[in-house]
Each structure stands twice: as C-alpha cells, then as structure tokens.
Design an enzyme around this catalytic site. Structure first.
Site, PDB file in Angstrom:
ATOM      1  N   ASN A  32       0.838  -1.225   0.000  1.00  0.00           N
ATOM      2  CA  ASN A  32       0.000   0.000   0.000  1.00  0.00           C
ATOM      3  C   ASN A  32       0.864   1.263   0.000  1.00  0.00           C
ATOM      4  O   ASN A  32       0.358   2.376   0.114  1.00  0.00           O
ATOM      5  CB  ASN A  32      -0.964   0.002   1.192  1.00  0.00           C
ATOM      6  N   PHE A  80       5.024  -9.816   4.497  1.00  0.00           N
ATOM      7  CA  PHE A  80       5.823  -8.825   5.234  1.00  0.00           C
ATOM      8  C   PHE A  80       4.972  -7.643   5.682  1.00  0.00           C
ATOM      9  O   PHE A  80       5.326  -6.942   6.617  1.00  0.00           O
ATOM     10  CB  PHE A  80       6.935  -8.243   4.335  1.00  0.00           C
ATOM     11  N   SER A 124       8.910 -11.600  14.568  1.00  0.00           N
ATOM     12  CA  SER A 124       9.992 -10.787  15.123  1.00  0.00           C
ATOM     13  C   SER A 124      10.452 -11.321  16.462  1.00  0.00           C
ATOM     14  O   SER A 124       9.659 -11.892  17.214  1.00  0.00           O
ATOM     15  CB  SER A 124       9.486  -9.345  15.303  1.00  0.00           C
ATOM     16  N   THR A 126      10.870  -9.685  18.845  1.00  0.00           N
ATOM     17  CA  THR A 126      10.152  -8.918  19.878  1.00  0.00           C
ATOM     18  C   THR A 126       9.145  -9.787  20.609  1.00  0.00           C
ATOM     19  O   THR A 126       8.753  -9.485  21.734  1.00  0.00           O
ATOM     20  CB  THR A 126       9.414  -7.734  19.223  1.00  0.00           C
ATOM     21  N   TYR A 148       3.090  -3.612  19.162  1.00  0.00           N
ATOM     22  CA  TYR A 148       3.678  -4.147  17.918  1.00  0.00           C
ATOM     23  C   TYR A 148       4.040  -5.621  18.116  1.00  0.00           C
ATOM     24  O   TYR A 148       3.603  -6.488  17.361  1.00  0.00           O
ATOM     25  CB  TYR A 148       4.933  -3.363  17.513  1.00  0.00           C
ATOM     26  N   LYS A 152       2.322  -9.420  16.704  1.00  0.00           N
ATOM     27  CA  LYS A 152       3.049 -10.556  16.117  1.00  0.00           C
ATOM     28  C   LYS A 152       2.716 -11.850  16.880  1.00  0.00           C
ATOM     29  O   LYS A 152       2.533 -12.916  16.286  1.00  0.00           O
ATOM     30  CB  LYS A 152       4.562 -10.310  16.137  1.00  0.00           C
TER      31      LYS A 152
HETATM   32  C1  WQD Z   1      19.148  -1.421  18.772  1.00  0.00           C
HETATM   33  C2  WQD Z   1      20.038  -0.984  19.921  1.00  0.00           C
HETATM   34  C3  WQD Z   1      18.996   0.608  21.377  1.00  0.00           C
HETATM   35  C4  WQD Z   1      18.778   3.798  18.345  1.00  0.00           C
HETATM   36  C5  WQD Z   1      13.621  -2.971  17.055  1.00  0.00           C
HETATM   37  C6  WQD Z   1      12.289  -3.629  17.210  1.00  0.00           C
HETATM   38  C7  WQD Z   1      12.345  -5.012  16.657  1.00  0.00           C
HETATM   39  C8  WQD Z   1      12.858  -4.984  15.227  1.00  0.00           C
HETATM   40  C9  WQD Z   1      14.202  -4.280  15.149  1.00  0.00           C
HETATM   41  C10 WQD Z   1      10.896  -5.019  13.847  1.00  0.00           C
HETATM   42  C11 WQD Z   1      19.295  -0.885  21.249  1.00  0.00           C
HETATM   43  C12 WQD Z   1      20.202   1.233  20.658  1.00  0.00           C
HETATM   44  C13 WQD Z   1      19.010   2.587  18.993  1.00  0.00           C
HETATM   45  C14 WQD Z   1      19.482   4.954  18.769  1.00  0.00           C
HETATM   46  C15 WQD Z   1      20.625   3.655  20.441  1.00  0.00           C
HETATM   47  N1  WQD Z   1      11.928  -4.335  14.374  1.00  0.00           N
HETATM   48  N2  WQD Z   1      19.922   2.527  20.013  1.00  0.00           N
HETATM   49  N3  WQD Z   1      20.379   4.834  19.797  1.00  0.00           N
HETATM   50  O1  WQD Z   1      14.985  -1.887  19.596  1.00  0.00           O
HETATM   51  O2  WQD Z   1      16.590  -3.843  19.245  1.00  0.00           O
HETATM   52  O3  WQD Z   1      14.558  -3.670  17.840  1.00  0.00           O
HETATM   53  O4  WQD Z   1      14.019  -2.969  15.707  1.00  0.00           O
HETATM   54  O5  WQD Z   1      10.709  -6.200  13.833  1.00  0.00           O
HETATM   55  O6  WQD Z   1      11.044  -5.541  16.689  1.00  0.00           O
HETATM   56  O7  WQD Z   1      12.009  -3.720  18.598  1.00  0.00           O
HETATM   57  O8  WQD Z   1      16.382  -2.062  17.490  1.00  0.00           O
HETATM   58  O9  WQD Z   1      17.799  -0.475  16.245  1.00  0.00           O
HETATM   59  O10 WQD Z   1      15.960   0.441  17.749  1.00  0.00           O
HETATM   60  O11 WQD Z   1      17.984  -0.572  18.783  1.00  0.00           O
HETATM   61  O12 WQD Z   1      21.442   3.576  21.364  1.00  0.00           O
HETATM   62  O13 WQD Z   1      19.326   6.097  18.233  1.00  0.00           O
HETATM   63  O14 WQD Z   1      20.540   0.323  19.640  1.00  0.00           O
HETATM   64  O15 WQD Z   1      18.940   1.032  22.737  1.00  0.00           O
HETATM   65  O16 WQD Z   1      20.182  -1.284  22.284  1.00  0.00           O
HETATM   66  P1  WQD Z   1      15.649  -2.841  18.681  1.00  0.00           P
HETATM   67  P2  WQD Z   1      17.003  -0.593  17.513  1.00  0.00           P
END
Ligand code: WQD
Length: 335
Positions: A32, A80, A124, A126, A148, A152
C-alpha cells in the site's frame, strides 16, 4: 505460478524479491506504499533485469485482495506487510492491531478461498519480550511488551490455529532479530520514514551529516560495555532465510517457527567502532538515558534453522556496516 510478496517494496521485502527473482521464482508484489516508494520496483529491475508485477493495495481491502487472487495464479505467499515501529505502536495500539492482525486475517481468508495454502509470515524476536534469557530458542513462552510485538504474538497464534484446522495449510513464522545492511549494489536499502527509530539508519545519517550526533540509549546495562546488545543480521542473509523456508515448506506438515539471527550479540559501541573502522568515517555520539522498553540483551539460538532449513547467516558485521554505508552514500535522501 507466482510467489506473492505482501509489503514487497519495503526494506526486507525488496531484498527478498531480488533473491527470489535471482533464484528463478516469478514474483508479484502487493504493497500500500504507506512506508515505501514505487521506485523500489525500478531498482529491483535494475538489479535483476526483471520488474516484478506490482499491485498498490491495502490488505484491509478484502475485495481488492480477492480480485488480485482471481487475476493471478499464486503458489505461495510471503507476508511482510505490517506496521513495525515499537514506539509508535504504544501511541497507536488500535491502528497496529487493525493493520497487522486484521489484514493478516483477510489475507488468510482470501488464500483459503483460492486454495493457496503455503504461507511464510514475517514475525519478530520482539515476541520473546523478556530480558536476560538469550540465546533465545523457539520453544520459549512468548511475552511481548508492546502492541507491535503483541500483534506478532497474536498473528502467530492465529496461524498456528489455522494450520491445526486443516492439514492442507503449510505455514512458517520467521522471527527476525535486527536486520541491517543493504544490497551490495547500493540500489535498495533501508529508508526510514522521518526520524529513524533504529540504530543503523541513525548511524548512517550521522555519518553523512544529516544528523549531528548519535544518542546512545544508556551505558549502564548488565552487558560487557554497558550498552545494549542485539543480534544484527544482514538483510540479504534474512532474504536467503526466506528462500530456505519456502523450500522447506514443500515437505513441511502444518505449522513451524524459526529464528533468523546470527546467534552473536553485538553492543551499540561495537557497532559504532566497526562502522567507523570499516568505512573510515566518524560517528560522534553521546550517552543519554535508557530508552523506555529497551532490554539489555537479545540474540538468537540459531540451531533449529541450521538443522531444519539448512540455513545460517554468512555475512559479517563488517559487511553489514559497509553495505549500510554504501546505500546511504548513494542515496543520501533515500529513494
Ligand atoms: C538497537 C540498539 C537501542 C537507536 C527494534 C524492534 C524489533 C525490530 C528491530 C521489527 C538498542 C540502541 C538505537 C538509537 C541507540 N523491528 N539505540 N540509539 O529496539 O533492538 O529492535 O528494531 O521487527 O522488533 O524492537 O532495534 O535499532 O531500535 O535498537 O542507542 O538512536 O541500539 O537502545 O540497544 P531494537 P534498535
């Protein structure tokens, strides 16, 4: 017979489309465009020589989806399409449940009406929710901590029940850890809408000068250097994992679920230093408060995918950092 990719012009969907086309599959994309651009299909053609057929359609439009399945001969579906920002889901739970769960129910109803029984679902890590229990294995109880992740969990349970209702269904859920990187051509990659949520797009935007500094969310976690530890996997490894799962579906009875990760945990500071070293660029950062909802460490037990799918991640963290930067340099403003 075609493979239908819902959300196929998105980050992981487009990389999976490229791998499928190059493996000889006919691919149809339905999207979409709420979080992607039509240009992606042109880039897929530039890489593979083939422009996949594209339908702009919201999966909440059941009649439109039914028409698509009337028009096409579809062998299996890789699903996806869905909203995926954890923070946004906390603010907009109803939008996340309606978009992610209801659209999946619509898809399954239309598949059932057209005797299409092979489905791979984009889940995920998650769904594991808890901290302190990595490496995460597929048999762990699920306990998402945000709408979110909960969407899932709900969808995985729906697919398990659907599969149990009729032996004709062959359904696999793939639990992604942290996908990063981009196709080596630099033609497709991750284009966050607005301010990036995830770490790598933020790092590449700081490195290219679009952002001044990276905020490191906390360095007081119980991890080797105090910063968050995650299982970063190259998006092309993830794409290849889908092809391995598709091949396995042929002899799979019923429902199954697999982790797609590297099995290795890397900290935020590991990522920053690797990115700077590999790309010879600077990523200025400052340590700030923890981000609400974050856990200390999350990485996969990968044995099941290795043993059953014959798949494992092969790209290195250096490859991921190099390919992310290549995409950002070639597309400073995205598509
Ligand atoms: C990674 C690490 C942050 C940004 C999320 C979703 C998960 C999946 C992947 C969909 C953590 C740190 C991050 C920043 C930081 N998405 N960080 N500064 O939260 O592990 O997973 O994305 O499926 O479902 O939950 O990924 O990349 O946000 O964070 O320090 O500006 O980087 O604290 O330790 P996350 P992320």
């Amino acid at each position: 017979m075609a493979i239908l990719i819902t959300g196929g012009s998105g980050y992981i969907g487009s990389h999976t489309a490229v791998e499928l086309i190059q493996a000889g599959y006919e691919v149809i994309i339905v999207d979409n465009l709420s979080n992607s651009k039509p240009e992606v299909c042109n880039r897929i053609k530039e890489i593979t020589g083939i422009k996949p057929k594209f339908y702009e359609l919201n999966l909440l439009n059941e009649a439109g989806l039914n028409q698509l399945f009337d028009n096409e001969v579809i062998e299996s579906v890789i699903h996806f399409a869905g909203y995926k920002a954890v923070g946004e889901s906390v603010d907009k739970p109803l939008a996340y449940y309606e978009n992610n769960v209801t659209s999946t129910i619509n898809l399954c109803k239309v598949m059932q009406a057209h005797q299409v029984n092979k489905l791979i679902f984009s889940s995920s890590a998650t769904v594991y929710g808890q901290d302190g229990i990595s490496p995460l294995v597929e048999t762990l109880p699920l306990s998402a901590t945000n709408p979110y992740g909960n969407s899932k969990v709900i969808i995985e349970n729906i697919l398990k029940d659907l599969s149990a209702s009729n032996p004709k269904w062959q359904i696999t859920s793939l639990r992604y850890f942290n996908p990063i990187g981009a196709h080596q051509s630099g033609l497709i990659g991750e284009e966050p809408s607005g301010i990036p949520n995830n770490l790598l797009p933020f790092i590449t935007q700081v490195a290219i000068g679009k952002m001044v500094k990276l905020a490191v969310f906390g360095n007081d976690y119980d991890t080797p250097d105090g910063t968050g530890v995650r299982d970063y996997i190259h998006v092309l490894d993830l794409a290849k994992g889908h092809i391995a799962a598709l091949n396995q579906l042929e002899e799979q009875k019923g429902y199954d679920v697999f982790n797609l990760g590297t099995g290795k945990g890397c900290s935020v500071l590991d990522i920053i230093s690797t990115f700077e070293l590999v790309n010879q660029v600077s990523v200025p950062y400052m340590v700030v408060e923890r981000r609400p909802g974050d856990i200390a460490a999350c990485y996969a037990d990968t044995h099941k995918a290795e043993q059953v799918l014959g798949w494992q991640a092969l790209y290195t963290l250096e490859d991921m950092c190099r390919d992310s930067w290549n995409w950002q340099k070639k597309n400073p403003d995205g598509y």
